[in-house]
Design an enzyme around this catalytic site. Structure first.
Site, PDB file in Angstrom:
ATOM      1  N   ARG A 121      32.955  48.541  35.211  1.00  0.00           N
ATOM      2  CA  ARG A 121      32.862  48.413  36.661  1.00  0.00           C
ATOM      3  C   ARG A 121      32.909  49.785  37.327  1.00  0.00           C
ATOM      4  O   ARG A 121      33.625  50.665  36.863  1.00  0.00           O
ATOM      5  CB  ARG A 121      34.027  47.552  37.176  1.00  0.00           C
ATOM      6  N   ARG A 162      38.721  48.257  30.477  1.00  0.00           N
ATOM      7  CA  ARG A 162      38.033  46.974  30.674  1.00  0.00           C
ATOM      8  C   ARG A 162      36.515  47.145  30.563  1.00  0.00           C
ATOM      9  O   ARG A 162      35.949  48.118  31.027  1.00  0.00           O
ATOM     10  CB  ARG A 162      38.363  46.396  32.051  1.00  0.00           C
ATOM     11  N   LYS A 217      44.505  38.610  36.672  1.00  0.00           N
ATOM     12  CA  LYS A 217      44.144  37.495  37.562  1.00  0.00           C
ATOM     13  C   LYS A 217      42.836  36.839  37.114  1.00  0.00           C
ATOM     14  O   LYS A 217      42.739  35.617  37.040  1.00  0.00           O
ATOM     15  CB  LYS A 217      44.004  37.989  39.018  1.00  0.00           C
ATOM     16  N   ARG A 238      44.957  39.939  50.577  1.00  0.00           N
ATOM     17  CA  ARG A 238      45.353  41.279  50.173  1.00  0.00           C
ATOM     18  C   ARG A 238      46.090  42.018  51.267  1.00  0.00           C
ATOM     19  O   ARG A 238      46.486  43.173  51.070  1.00  0.00           O
ATOM     20  CB  ARG A 238      44.115  42.098  49.833  1.00  0.00           C
ATOM     21  N   ARG A 250      43.281  52.177  44.142  1.00  0.00           N
ATOM     22  CA  ARG A 250      43.455  50.723  44.268  1.00  0.00           C
ATOM     23  C   ARG A 250      44.933  50.347  44.155  1.00  0.00           C
ATOM     24  O   ARG A 250      45.410  49.449  44.852  1.00  0.00           O
ATOM     25  CB  ARG A 250      42.632  49.997  43.199  1.00  0.00           C
TER      26      ARG A 250
HETATM   27  P1  AP5 Z   1      41.608  41.202  34.532  1.00  0.00           P
HETATM   28  O1  AP5 Z   1      41.930  39.803  34.214  1.00  0.00           O
HETATM   29  O2  AP5 Z   1      40.195  41.583  34.717  1.00  0.00           O
HETATM   30  O3  AP5 Z   1      42.508  41.710  35.776  1.00  0.00           O
HETATM   31  P2  AP5 Z   1      42.445  41.399  37.324  1.00  0.00           P
HETATM   32  O4  AP5 Z   1      43.825  41.143  37.784  1.00  0.00           O
HETATM   33  O5  AP5 Z   1      41.404  40.382  37.633  1.00  0.00           O
HETATM   34  O6  AP5 Z   1      42.006  42.850  37.838  1.00  0.00           O
HETATM   35  P3  AP5 Z   1      40.910  43.271  38.891  1.00  0.00           P
HETATM   36  O7  AP5 Z   1      40.634  44.719  38.628  1.00  0.00           O
HETATM   37  O8  AP5 Z   1      39.750  42.358  38.884  1.00  0.00           O
HETATM   38  O9  AP5 Z   1      41.732  43.129  40.210  1.00  0.00           O
HETATM   39  P4  AP5 Z   1      41.409  43.722  41.591  1.00  0.00           P
HETATM   40  O10 AP5 Z   1      42.269  42.854  42.437  1.00  0.00           O
HETATM   41  O11 AP5 Z   1      41.608  45.191  41.722  1.00  0.00           O
HETATM   42  O12 AP5 Z   1      39.826  43.608  41.749  1.00  0.00           O
HETATM   43  P5  AP5 Z   1      38.893  42.673  42.615  1.00  0.00           P
HETATM   44  O13 AP5 Z   1      37.661  42.464  41.831  1.00  0.00           O
HETATM   45  O14 AP5 Z   1      39.628  41.496  43.141  1.00  0.00           O
HETATM   46  O15 AP5 Z   1      42.241  42.101  33.380  1.00  0.00           O
HETATM   47  C1  AP5 Z   1      42.111  43.513  33.373  1.00  0.00           C
HETATM   48  C2  AP5 Z   1      41.927  44.040  31.948  1.00  0.00           C
HETATM   49  O16 AP5 Z   1      43.108  43.829  31.199  1.00  0.00           O
HETATM   50  C3  AP5 Z   1      40.811  43.363  31.154  1.00  0.00           C
HETATM   51  O17 AP5 Z   1      40.183  44.326  30.367  1.00  0.00           O
HETATM   52  C4  AP5 Z   1      41.524  42.333  30.288  1.00  0.00           C
HETATM   53  O18 AP5 Z   1      40.847  42.093  29.071  1.00  0.00           O
HETATM   54  C5  AP5 Z   1      42.860  43.007  30.060  1.00  0.00           C
HETATM   55  N1  AP5 Z   1      43.978  42.061  29.995  1.00  0.00           N
HETATM   56  C6  AP5 Z   1      44.141  40.919  30.753  1.00  0.00           C
HETATM   57  N2  AP5 Z   1      45.298  40.318  30.441  1.00  0.00           N
HETATM   58  C7  AP5 Z   1      45.893  41.102  29.490  1.00  0.00           C
HETATM   59  C8  AP5 Z   1      47.123  41.005  28.773  1.00  0.00           C
HETATM   60  N3  AP5 Z   1      47.989  39.977  28.963  1.00  0.00           N
HETATM   61  N4  AP5 Z   1      47.408  41.981  27.865  1.00  0.00           N
HETATM   62  C9  AP5 Z   1      46.533  43.017  27.660  1.00  0.00           C
HETATM   63  N5  AP5 Z   1      45.362  43.151  28.306  1.00  0.00           N
HETATM   64  C10 AP5 Z   1      45.040  42.205  29.200  1.00  0.00           C
HETATM   65  O19 AP5 Z   1      38.568  43.608  43.876  1.00  0.00           O
HETATM   66  C11 AP5 Z   1      37.740  44.747  43.759  1.00  0.00           C
HETATM   67  C12 AP5 Z   1      37.512  45.388  45.136  1.00  0.00           C
HETATM   68  O20 AP5 Z   1      36.894  44.432  46.011  1.00  0.00           O
HETATM   69  C13 AP5 Z   1      38.764  45.818  45.902  1.00  0.00           C
HETATM   70  O21 AP5 Z   1      39.196  47.098  45.503  1.00  0.00           O
HETATM   71  C14 AP5 Z   1      38.265  45.749  47.360  1.00  0.00           C
HETATM   72  O22 AP5 Z   1      37.484  46.871  47.658  1.00  0.00           O
HETATM   73  C15 AP5 Z   1      37.378  44.537  47.348  1.00  0.00           C
HETATM   74  N6  AP5 Z   1      38.092  43.287  47.714  1.00  0.00           N
HETATM   75  C16 AP5 Z   1      38.283  42.204  46.894  1.00  0.00           C
HETATM   76  N7  AP5 Z   1      38.997  41.257  47.536  1.00  0.00           N
HETATM   77  C17 AP5 Z   1      39.241  41.743  48.772  1.00  0.00           C
HETATM   78  C18 AP5 Z   1      39.962  41.238  49.902  1.00  0.00           C
HETATM   79  N8  AP5 Z   1      40.557  40.034  49.873  1.00  0.00           N
HETATM   80  N9  AP5 Z   1      40.044  41.999  51.008  1.00  0.00           N
HETATM   81  C19 AP5 Z   1      39.442  43.207  51.045  1.00  0.00           C
HETATM   82  N10 AP5 Z   1      38.763  43.757  50.020  1.00  0.00           N
HETATM   83  C20 AP5 Z   1      38.672  43.026  48.893  1.00  0.00           C
HETATM   84 MG    MG Z   2      39.538  40.355  38.648  1.00  0.00          MG
END
Ligand code: AP5
Ligand code: MG
Ligand code: ZN
Length: 210
Positions: free
Chosen positions: A154, A121, A16, A87, A165
């Site tokens: 992270r 990552r 994402k 979410r 997660r």
């Molecule tokens: P990346 O693009 O970073 O993936 P992502 O989908 O953004 O993953 P996140 O870990 O950021 O998602 P998340 O939803 O768990 O975390 P968030 O920060 O929102 O890619 C991942 C890796 O893969 C990278 O190393 C990249 O290089 C590699 N990659 C990408 N594309 C690739 C491909 N095609 N092939 C190979 N490799 C590839 O949330 C974190 C925390 O915040 C949550 O756990 C929660 O506690 C809180 N939070 C956030 N939003 C909310 C909400 N709305 N409500 C409640 N709590 C929330």
């Molecule tokens: Mg992300």
């Protein structure tokens, strides 16, 4: 035409953040991401506690905290790509009330691959750029190509928290995907190709929708 309003759904590690960057650059829209907003305010005191305690356990931060972040960000944005929200169903209902979307896209990736993507990552401590030790390594280990900043892991990218997660995603966020799917609004994108392949498919879906 006004700027596109895009919702990007997908499990942790689906790409994402990686693809949101492409969308924001190509369509000149804001990247609204609750994860980054919460990481920047980890120790903010709220009546529900600080975000840190929830995030480091892989649990969801309480709805009122994230709803407020999203509402303020969308109010200020012309177009946007929304990443990491909603979410759960209650957040999805809240979003319905505050905006209309042009596209809801799901990045589809098998859970087995997600653990490898997340534990490998690395993110730039200065500019936030994303890398992967194996799939998209920087030119020099530990150093950001874009700004020379230090690459760090992270706090929630360890195997144990990643698994939690993914459980939280299955339990809380999968119903959100089913909800958009039932409404006939969901566009599925195969998220398992290379980042460039995924971007080509996603961009085609955006061109179709706007
Ligand atoms: P990346 O693009 O970073 O993936 P992502 O989908 O953004 O993953 P996140 O870990 O950021 O998602 P998340 O939803 O768990 O975390 P968030 O920060 O929102 O890619 C991942 C890796 O893969 C990278 O190393 C990249 O290089 C590699 N990659 C990408 N594309 C690739 C491909 N095609 N092939 C190979 N490799 C590839 O949330 C974190 C925390 O915040 C949550 O756990 C929660 O506690 C809180 N939070 C956030 N939003 C909310 C909400 N709305 N409500 C409640 N709590 C929330
Ligand atoms: Mg992300
Ligand atoms: Zn950097």
């Amino acid at each position: 035409m006004s700027q596109p309003k895009i919702l990007l759904l997908g499990p942790p590690g689906a790409g994402k953040g990686t693809q949101s960057k492409n969308i924001a650059e190509t369509y000149d829209v804001d990247h609204v991401t609750t994860g980054d907003a919460l990481r920047a305010n980890k120790d903010m005191e709220t009546e529900h506690g600080t975000p840190r305690s929830f995030m480091e356990a892989g649990e969801l931060v309480p709805d009122p905290v994230v709803n407020e972040i999203v509402q303020a960000a969308l109010e200020d944005a012309d177009g946007f790509v929304l990443d990491g929200y909603p979410r759960n169903l209650s957040q999805a209902e809240y979003l319905d009330d505050i905006t209309d979307l042009d596209l809801v896209a799901l990045l589809d990736v098998d859970h087995g691959e997600l653990v490898d993507r997340l534990t490998g990552r690395r993110v730039c401590s200065e500019c936030g750029a994303n890398y992967h030790v194996e799939f998209s390594p920087p030119e020099e280990e530990g150093v950001c190509d874009e700004c020379g900043g230090e690459l760090i892991q992270r706090d929630d990218d360890n195997e144990e928290t990643v698994k939690e997660r993914l459980n939280v995603f299955d339990e809380n966020t999968q119903p959100v995907i089913d909800y958009y799917d039932d409404e006939g609004e969901l566009v599925r994108i195969d998220g398992e190709g290379t980042p460039d392949e995924v971007w080509a498919d996603l961009q085609a879906a955006i061109e179709d929708a706007v």
